[in-house]
Design an enzyme around this catalytic site. Structure first.
Site, PDB file in Angstrom:
ATOM      1  N   CYS A  69       0.807  -1.227   0.000  1.00 60.64           N
ATOM      2  CA  CYS A  69       0.000   0.000   0.000  1.00 60.64           C
ATOM      3  C   CYS A  69       0.837   1.272   0.000  1.00 60.64           C
ATOM      4  O   CYS A  69       0.513   2.242  -0.693  1.00 60.64           O
ATOM      5  CB  CYS A  69      -0.945   0.004   1.197  1.00 60.64           C
ATOM      6  SG  CYS A  69      -0.103   0.034   2.803  1.00 60.64           S
ATOM      7  N   HIS A 109      -1.202   1.130   7.176  1.00 66.59           N
ATOM      8  CA  HIS A 109      -1.859   1.284   5.874  1.00 66.59           C
ATOM      9  C   HIS A 109      -1.700   2.718   5.385  1.00 66.59           C
ATOM     10  O   HIS A 109      -1.667   3.668   6.185  1.00 66.59           O
ATOM     11  CB  HIS A 109      -3.346   0.933   5.938  1.00 66.59           C
ATOM     12  CG  HIS A 109      -3.998   0.940   4.582  1.00 66.59           C
ATOM     13  ND1 HIS A 109      -3.627   0.069   3.582  1.00 66.59           N
ATOM     14  CD2 HIS A 109      -4.954   1.750   4.051  1.00 66.59           C
ATOM     15  CE1 HIS A 109      -4.340   0.321   2.493  1.00 66.59           C
ATOM     16  NE2 HIS A 109      -5.154   1.334   2.760  1.00 66.59           N
ATOM     17  N   ASP A 124      -8.010   4.853  -3.123  1.00 68.83           N
ATOM     18  CA  ASP A 124      -7.059   3.837  -2.659  1.00 68.83           C
ATOM     19  C   ASP A 124      -6.717   2.877  -3.793  1.00 68.83           C
ATOM     20  O   ASP A 124      -7.595   2.304  -4.427  1.00 68.83           O
ATOM     21  CB  ASP A 124      -7.672   3.054  -1.488  1.00 68.83           C
ATOM     22  CG  ASP A 124      -6.639   2.252  -0.709  1.00 68.83           C
ATOM     23  OD1 ASP A 124      -5.576   1.921  -1.273  1.00 68.83           O
ATOM     24  OD2 ASP A 124      -6.892   1.957   0.474  1.00 68.83           O
TER      25      ASP A 124
END
Length: 259
Positions: A69, A109, A124
């Site tokens: 991520c 994250h 995202d």
């Protein structure tokens, strides 16, 4: 046009002369999710580099690898800014839906927040197969994309001030918690993510330092490859194949373009 902008467009298959607008972001998000895999191979191979803009560009746009991520959302952040969007990176905590608890690794994250017409949206590209393929407004309105429904709830918690909730198509009968994030603590520089990378490499609780994992979305669902299995979700149907190391290398190249 900068090299980063040109390389990103080339990687996901968008012409250099195509203007990226808020209205076409869902198209960009879908192409990104189906092209650039979520994967941890550098961690498993002990070949990570420091997290810098230059290193992330080299890894994802020059060597055509994927990432986790903090890498995937960093490169998308740079692309958003290059195309005139007002965006900020923020950190969050992914909920452990199996254990039904919040992990103790901290804010590992990373996601993007984007401001458009006075409204803030979550964008995202680094949440595995759980990606919202459209910007999700922070006002609580649910959005639907080809892979499911997504909404954001405002909360007051130790993990952040908002929670992304997910209801994946063919998978989730009810809403489930994806992750919490803090909208009021923007990240000033991606080098901050070296802290995240160190945690994910070293900590026992890290889900990414034990076995290889590669996943990406497809037109009909998604594909996931580990060192022992290859799983394809197609329109709600699951096909799983037990594999060995030789087959792993074949499938990594065939389905993810990774040598």
């Amino acid at each position: 046009m900068t090299e980063l902008n040109a390389l990103f467009r080339k990687r996901i298959g968008i012409p250099e002369n195509e203007k990226i607008t808020f209205e076409t972001l869902d198209h960009v998000l879908e192409k990104t999710a189906k092209t650039i895999p979520f994967e941890n191979l550098c961690i498993i191979a002990n070949k990570t580099n420091d997290v810098t803009k230059e290193n992330v560009v080299d890894k994802i746009l020059v060597r055509n690898e994927g990432g986790l991520c903090y890498e995937l959302n960093s490169i998308f952040h740079f692309f958003l800014v290059e195309n005139g969007f007002s965006a900020a990176l923020v950190r969050g905590v992914v909920y452990d839906s199996v254990a039904q608890s919040w992990p103790t690794l901290g804010r590992t994250h990373v996601t993007n927040l984007l401001i458009h017409d006075g409204q803030t949206y979550l964008v995202d590209t680094g949440f595995g197969a759980n990606l919202p393929l459209r910007p999700v407004p922070l006002n609580g309105e649910a959005i639907t994309s080809s892979n499911g429904e997504f909404r954001i709830k405002k909360v007051d918690s130790d993990h952040g001030d908002h929670i992304l909730e997910v209801k994946l198509k063919h998978k989730d009968p009810d809403w489930k918690i994806g992750y919490a994030f803090d909208s009021k603590r923007p990240v000033k520089d991606v080098t901050e993510f070296n802290e995240i990378q160190k945690i994910l490499i070293e900590e026992q609780e890290s889900p990414f330092n034990k076995n290889p994992l590669i996943t990406r979305l497809t037109d009909e669902g998604h594909v996931t490859l580990t060192d022992t299995s290859f799983t394809q979700w197609t329109a709600g149907k699951v096909m799983k194949e037990t594999i060995d190391h030789r087959r792993f290398k074949e499938l990594a190249k065939q389905h993810f373009g990774i040598e």
